[in-house]
Design an enzyme around this catalytic site. Structure first.
Site, short mmCIF file in Angstrom:
data_model
loop_
_atom_site.label_atom_id
_atom_site.label_comp_id
_atom_site.label_asym_id
_atom_site.label_seq_id
_atom_site.Cartn_x
_atom_site.Cartn_y
_atom_site.Cartn_z
N LYS A 30 -20.95 -61.69 14.97
CA LYS A 30 -19.65 -61.04 15.04
C LYS A 30 -18.63 -62.04 14.50
O LYS A 30 -18.17 -62.93 15.21
CB LYS A 30 -19.27 -60.65 16.46
CG LYS A 30 -20.14 -59.54 17.06
CD LYS A 30 -21.34 -60.09 17.79
CE LYS A 30 -22.12 -58.98 18.49
NZ LYS A 30 -23.37 -59.48 19.05
N ASP A 35 -20.57 -80.93 30.60
CA ASP A 35 -19.65 -81.99 31.00
C ASP A 35 -18.20 -81.52 30.80
O ASP A 35 -17.91 -80.36 31.04
CB ASP A 35 -19.97 -83.29 30.27
CG ASP A 35 -21.35 -83.83 30.67
OD1 ASP A 35 -21.81 -83.51 31.79
OD2 ASP A 35 -21.98 -84.54 29.88
N HIS A 53 -26.72 -59.70 13.97
CA HIS A 53 -26.13 -59.72 15.31
C HIS A 53 -24.84 -60.54 15.37
O HIS A 53 -24.20 -60.61 16.41
CB HIS A 53 -27.16 -60.28 16.29
CG HIS A 53 -26.87 -59.96 17.72
ND1 HIS A 53 -26.62 -60.93 18.67
CD2 HIS A 53 -26.80 -58.77 18.38
CE1 HIS A 53 -26.42 -60.37 19.84
NE2 HIS A 53 -26.51 -59.06 19.69
N LYS A 105 -21.94 -64.88 25.72
CA LYS A 105 -22.90 -65.88 25.24
C LYS A 105 -22.13 -67.19 25.09
O LYS A 105 -21.78 -67.63 23.99
CB LYS A 105 -23.51 -65.49 23.88
CG LYS A 105 -24.16 -64.09 23.87
CD LYS A 105 -23.22 -63.07 23.31
CE LYS A 105 -23.85 -61.72 23.02
NZ LYS A 105 -24.60 -61.10 24.05
N ASP A 118 -7.98 -64.14 5.17
CA ASP A 118 -7.30 -64.99 4.19
C ASP A 118 -7.84 -66.42 4.15
O ASP A 118 -7.15 -67.33 3.65
CB ASP A 118 -5.79 -65.02 4.46
CG ASP A 118 -5.12 -63.68 4.18
OD1 ASP A 118 -5.71 -62.86 3.46
OD2 ASP A 118 -4.01 -63.45 4.70
N HIS A 126 -21.93 -59.52 28.96
CA HIS A 126 -22.32 -59.52 27.55
C HIS A 126 -22.02 -60.86 26.89
O HIS A 126 -22.26 -61.04 25.70
CB HIS A 126 -21.61 -58.38 26.81
CG HIS A 126 -22.22 -58.04 25.49
ND1 HIS A 126 -21.66 -58.42 24.28
CD2 HIS A 126 -23.35 -57.35 25.16
CE1 HIS A 126 -22.40 -57.96 23.29
NE2 HIS A 126 -23.43 -57.32 23.79
#
EC number: 2.7.8.-
Length: 428
Positions: A142, A326, A140, A321, A147, A319
């Site tokens: 991404k 603070d 899952h 996350k 380089d 979608h």
């Protein structure tokens, strides 16, 4: 699409039996690295141009892991960029999830492989009676590293539904671009997960030297990579959330697409609100999967009664996350707060200590909650529904432990199978 789906293309064309690769185990906890430049990228409009620009400029290496690639305008542009990079001699390694990329055609994959892209599929599995059998085995993450100098990490897949012109189902999402010493750690992690061995016996010495060379003296952002796997780091991301919730003093904002955490996380959110912390959740009001909304609402009564503010984002599917605590700490990544992400999927987040980044993320989330969300009213929350939390607790832990109990679902070692094109040879 008329072409054959990935499940078949990843298995049937193989004329020899290549070894199944297992991503390298990472026994170290990546520490905080300072002097990084970190930039928030919101939605595909900001993300795709930046990541594609970096790939086009790649000179030596592209490492890419993703859950989903679609054969649309985004996926097709990605394919051409990777082909061009491989043809000009850039070592290009692409790891795709066997479930999320299960509808990619043979032609799409073969074009990559025959151009010299080192293409591999995480847990490929054929359909049985027309249904996929790898529901609970998901790469899952991404991650893109170019380089070894620039990294991208977040929740955005390579698909057109992350662009506003996709329509009302376009997703609201986030990623970050990182430059600086932390990229050495992200690169090291991505390299091991690709199944490739480390380049040097004393890799930590190489990374220490490179971090000093990569420092941005005009930026003081601290970044740390955290991840979860099904081996030694299966609770790392959850533990980070628990720690920062316990330490929160003024505000907590969490925007998460699939929200169904276990009791420990819910308790720390409630405790933070009870001691006067402004705790705000931004959750799905227009979900791409109705079950996500129903599951999240099982937790509302428990949280609202403690003073937690809950906002449902209703403009389009959420979608993201992301979270902040603070005025300094933030996180962006691939991990939801549900049993799949916290207990089953392979996930990766970056933790960020940067006041400017925190302030910018807070500004974007505040705009979301104030102008595009519906606030849940605590006075109208159902009372006396103890069974909501009881059922939620049982369901969460059943989902969390079911795969391990069922042996043939995932508590197993990850598998990466090279994709073999029509030529019958693996470019790696």
């Amino acid at each position: 699409m008329s072409s054959a789906p990935l499940e078949k293309s990843a298995v049937e064309p193989i004329t020899i039996t290549p070894p199944i690769r297992e991503p390298g185990h990472v026994d170290v906890d990546y520490g905080w690295q300072g002097s990084n430049r970190v930039e928030l990228l919101e939605n595909g409009e900001e993300y795709f141009p930046r990541v594609f620009e970096a790939m086009r400029a790649a000179k030596s290496e592209i490492l890419l892991e993703t859950f989903i690639v679609f054969e649309d305008k985004v996926g097709n542009e990605l394919q051409q960029i990777l082909i061009d990079a491989a043809r000009r001699g850039v070592r290009t390694t692409v790891s795709l999830d066997g479930f999320g990329c299960g509808e990619l055609s043979t032609g799409y994959l073969t074009a990559l492989s025959e151009a010299g892209v080192h293409l591999q599929i995480f847990d490929p599995a054929p359909k049985r009676l027309g249904f996929r059998t790898n529901w609970f085995r998901r790469l899952h993450r991404k991650i893109v590293v170019v380089d070894g100098l620039i990294a991208f990490i977040g929740g955005i897949n390579f698909s057109g539904d992350h662009l506003a012109d996709f329509g009302p189902e376009a997703k609201q999402d986030y990623a970050v671009e990182v430059q600086g010493p932390a990229v050495a750690d992200i690169h090291h992690f991505a390299l091991l997960q690709s199944g490739r061995p480390g380049r040097a016996r004393f890799w930590w010495q190489r990374r220490r030297q490179r971090r000093a060379e990569m420092a941005f003296t005009e930026h003081d952002g601290q970044v740390r990579l955290v991840f979860r796997d099904n081996d030694r780091h299966h609770t790392d991301i959850e533990e980070v959330y628990l720690q920062v919730l316990r330490r929160a003093k003024r505000r907590v904002v969490i925007a998460n697409a699939y929200f169904f955490p276990g009791y420990r996380l819910l308790r720390e959110m409630r405790n933070a609100a009870r001691r006067g912390v402004d705790v705000r959740l931004i959750l799905q009001g227009q979900p791409d999967m109705l079950v996500a909304k129903l599951a999240a609402r099982m937790t509302y009564d428990y949280l609202l009664k403690a003073g937690v503010q809950i906002h449902e984002y209703c403009q389009r599917p959420l979608h993201g996350k992301v979270a902040l605590v603070d005025e300094e700490w933030s996180t962006v990544g691939s991990s939801n707060l549900d049993p799949l992400s916290l207990s089953l999927n392979l996930e990766a987040n970056v933790l960020i200590r940067d006041r400017a980044f925190n302030a910018h993320l807070f500004e974007r989330l505040e705009d979301l909650s104030n102008n595009h969300c519906k606030a849940m009213d605590a006075s109208k929350s159902p009372r006396g529904r103890i069974w909501h939390m009881t059922v939620g607790f049982l369901v969460f832990h059943f989902l969390r432990h079911f795969p391990a109990m069922a042996g043939w679902l995932p508590a197993h070692k990850p598998r990466l199978k090279p994709f073999i094109g029509k030529s019958g040879s693996d470019p790696s």
